[in-house]
Design an enzyme around this catalytic site. Structure first.
Site, PDB file in Angstrom:
ATOM      1  N   PRO A 123     -39.858 -11.970 -16.914  1.00  0.00           N
ATOM      2  CA  PRO A 123     -40.862 -10.892 -16.950  1.00  0.00           C
ATOM      3  C   PRO A 123     -40.190  -9.528 -16.855  1.00  0.00           C
ATOM      4  O   PRO A 123     -39.368  -9.295 -15.970  1.00  0.00           O
ATOM      5  CB  PRO A 123     -41.690 -11.167 -15.684  1.00  0.00           C
ATOM      6  CG  PRO A 123     -40.774 -11.907 -14.755  1.00  0.00           C
ATOM      7  CD  PRO A 123     -39.854 -12.704 -15.634  1.00  0.00           C
ATOM      8  N   GLY A 166     -41.503  -5.491 -17.280  1.00  0.00           N
ATOM      9  CA  GLY A 166     -42.674  -4.671 -17.550  1.00  0.00           C
ATOM     10  C   GLY A 166     -42.545  -3.673 -18.685  1.00  0.00           C
ATOM     11  O   GLY A 166     -43.550  -3.132 -19.132  1.00  0.00           O
ATOM     12  N   LYS A 179     -40.069 -16.087  -7.059  1.00  0.00           N
ATOM     13  CA  LYS A 179     -38.929 -15.394  -7.678  1.00  0.00           C
ATOM     14  C   LYS A 179     -38.383 -14.327  -6.733  1.00  0.00           C
ATOM     15  O   LYS A 179     -39.132 -13.477  -6.254  1.00  0.00           O
ATOM     16  CB  LYS A 179     -39.390 -14.736  -8.990  1.00  0.00           C
ATOM     17  CG  LYS A 179     -38.334 -13.902  -9.697  1.00  0.00           C
ATOM     18  CD  LYS A 179     -38.811 -13.544 -11.103  1.00  0.00           C
ATOM     19  CE  LYS A 179     -37.842 -12.682 -11.867  1.00  0.00           C
ATOM     20  NZ  LYS A 179     -37.911 -11.263 -11.499  1.00  0.00           N
ATOM     21  N   HIS A 187     -33.488  -9.561  -9.241  1.00  0.00           N
ATOM     22  CA  HIS A 187     -34.281  -8.678 -10.100  1.00  0.00           C
ATOM     23  C   HIS A 187     -33.357  -7.920 -11.065  1.00  0.00           C
ATOM     24  O   HIS A 187     -33.626  -6.784 -11.450  1.00  0.00           O
ATOM     25  CB  HIS A 187     -35.057  -7.689  -9.219  1.00  0.00           C
ATOM     26  CG  HIS A 187     -36.446  -7.375  -9.671  1.00  0.00           C
ATOM     27  ND1 HIS A 187     -37.574  -7.820  -9.028  1.00  0.00           N
ATOM     28  CD2 HIS A 187     -36.900  -6.620 -10.696  1.00  0.00           C
ATOM     29  CE1 HIS A 187     -38.664  -7.346  -9.621  1.00  0.00           C
ATOM     30  NE2 HIS A 187     -38.282  -6.616 -10.652  1.00  0.00           N
ATOM     31  N   GLY A 219     -27.857 -11.114 -14.692  1.00  0.00           N
ATOM     32  CA  GLY A 219     -26.502 -10.966 -15.208  1.00  0.00           C
ATOM     33  C   GLY A 219     -26.119 -11.899 -16.341  1.00  0.00           C
ATOM     34  O   GLY A 219     -24.981 -11.838 -16.808  1.00  0.00           O
ATOM     35  N   ARG A 269     -32.727  -8.469 -19.665  1.00  0.00           N
ATOM     36  CA  ARG A 269     -32.329  -7.384 -20.560  1.00  0.00           C
ATOM     37  C   ARG A 269     -31.905  -7.836 -21.956  1.00  0.00           C
ATOM     38  O   ARG A 269     -32.172  -7.100 -22.919  1.00  0.00           O
ATOM     39  CB  ARG A 269     -31.228  -6.557 -19.899  1.00  0.00           C
ATOM     40  CG  ARG A 269     -31.720  -5.776 -18.663  1.00  0.00           C
ATOM     41  CD  ARG A 269     -30.586  -4.987 -18.070  1.00  0.00           C
ATOM     42  NE  ARG A 269     -30.923  -4.294 -16.842  1.00  0.00           N
ATOM     43  CZ  ARG A 269     -30.872  -4.827 -15.622  1.00  0.00           C
ATOM     44  NH1 ARG A 269     -30.531  -6.092 -15.456  1.00  0.00           N
ATOM     45  NH2 ARG A 269     -31.170  -4.104 -14.567  1.00  0.00           N
TER      46      ARG A 269
END
Ligand SMILES: Cc1cc2nc3c(=O)[nH]c(=O)nc-3n(C[C@H](O)[C@H](O)[C@H](O)COP(=O)(O)O)c2cc1C
Length: 418
Positions: free
Chosen positions: A106, A108, A289, A313, A346, A368
């Site tokens: 997830p 945002g 999480k 995170h 990572g 990412r």
């Protein structure tokens, strides 16, 4: 994995059409041979405020750097003279198939990286055969994502102070047929990220001279993302935030949190007593999480969670947090096979997925990498990111002598002299 073909399909609730995916790989992807290339292409395309929002970490970014350093410290061992000519990256999670042990995390901000970015990402995940997780602070609604064809859809929940509002989201996700729910517990307060303030970028977006100048310097993004929103549906809204609180990314909404991140509607008094009701309410797999401690993982298993996600995170919340991959083995040992343990933060190469599985994870989440791809070329870019990770994962399986995901074990890695 092949690139997606051209499509122009209506998606309920997001205007007439979704963004068009070109028939052949967009030129922007032609020279993106790995996730680092996609990151660099995303950096060029996005306004600085948006790019740093997605790319950077909290405070001094010790957690962010530590995540990569931890993966890089772990080394792989090859296993020689094994016939790996026929191998499969497929696995299962909660009894359902995954084309590889990876889940789109997830995040945002996808809807700001690309026009209707969350729907694009969900389609890329569906075509790649991996689950897509919709975040609470997304600009695309649960119902719109539910209408995206195929795929496994998960919803991530931030539990708000006003519990009934959160349970409203849980009900919507359940009614829309989402398969699984992730409760994120590592953000009891707003993270501190000074660069957001320097850049004048916040979620929800508050127009200001610095941010507008930044956008003006990135006309491609302005035309293909912001202008399309303005032309079709108006300013993008945070789809799940309560109307009257922070529902519009426009002036007049609630002021942004000091760090430039989302206003803290979250319940910082959230505790284990809250879990029971959530467990009773949500019928499907429920995950927690943001766990770092073995005793928290054990308590989660006792409380009825179906999986633990070891995560910091992506280095975006508490700085100097442990790298999740480093504490994964002790959590796996504590859980002792009762429920799956997933890990994120990572992962940039398919080899990192092998490392995570070798240390006991059932799958990884990736944040990412697909956002970089999405920012460069929408669905095709996100597909490209997933394709790169899968190809590298497959190659590392071959090097380590594994023909199936189940064969990836502790002997594939070397974590240091004992
Ligand atoms: C821009 C951005 C936004 C994020 N938003 C959320 C969120 O709303 N909820 C959540 O649980 N995690 C969020 N995360 C964390 C991811 O789910 C995931 O834990 C993290 O990205 C993994 O690290 P990686 O980016 O190195 O793969 C976000 C991450 C990024 C990069």
């Amino acid at each position: 994995m092949s690139m997606p073909v051209a499509s122009r399909k209506p998606v309920a609730g997001v205007g007439a059409t979704v963004a068009v995916t070109p028939a052949k790989p967009p030129r922007a992807l032609e020279r993106c041979f790995n996730i680092a290339d996609l990151r660099e292409a995303a950096r060029r395309r996005l306004p600085r405020g948006v790019f740093e929002f997605l790319d950077r970490g909290a405070e001094d970014e010790v957690s962010l750097r530590g995540n990569r350093e931890a993966f890089e410290r772990i080394k792989l061992r090859n296993k020689v003279l094994v016939d790996v000519s026929r191998r499969s990256t497929a696995t299962t999670l909660f009894g359902k198939p995954l084309s590889m042990p990876l889940v789109v995390a997830p995040t945002g901000v996808a809807g700001v990286c690309w026009y209707q970015g969350e729907a694009e990402l969900a389609r890329a995940a569906a075509k790649a055969g991996v689950p897509f997780t919709l975040a609470t602070p997304s600009v695309t609604s649960i119902e719109t994502i539910a209408a995206v064809e195929g795929g496994r859809k998960w919803f991530q929940l931030y539990m708000w102070k006003e519990r009934e509002l959160s349970y409203g989201l849980v009900k919507r996700a359940q009614d829309a047929g989402f398969e699984a729910l992730i409760l994120t517990v590592d953000t009891p307060t707003s993270p501190i990220r000074e660069y957001n303030r320097r850049n004048g970028f916040s979620m929800p977006f508050q127009p200001n001279p610095r941010a507008l100048f930044d956008m003006a310097l990135h006309p491609r993004w302005l035309l293909t993302v912001m202008a399309r929103y303005l032309a079709n549906n108006g300013m993008p809204k945070l789809a799940h935030y309560p109307v009257g609180a922070v529902s519009r990314m426009t002036p007049g909404g609630a002021p942004a949190a000091p760090s430039g991140s989302l206003p803290n509607l979250r319940g910082d008094e959230l505790n284990w007593d809250d879990v029971k009701r959530l467990r009773d309410t949500w019928k499907g797999p429920l995950m927690i999480k943001g766990v770092h401690l073995p005793e928290d993982a054990a308590r989660a298993a006792e409380a009825g969670f179906d999986a633990v996600i070891v995560s910091n995170h992506g280095g975006r919340t508490m700085d100097s947090a442990v790298a999740p991959i480093d504490v994964l083995p002790e959590i796996v040992a504590e859980i002792a096979g009762r429920i799956p343990v997933l890990v994120d933060s990572g992962v940039r190469r398919g080899g990192d997925v092998v490392k995570a599985l070798a240390l006991g994870a059932s799958a990884v989440l990736s944040g990412r990498p697909t956002l970089y791809g999405l920012s460069v070329a929408g669905e095709a870019g996100a597909s490209h990111a997933l394709s790169l990770l899968r190809r590298e994962f497959d190659a590392t399986m071959a090097f380590t002598g594994c023909t199936s995901v189940g064969e990836i074990g502790p002997r594939a890695v070397w974590t240091g002299r004992k």
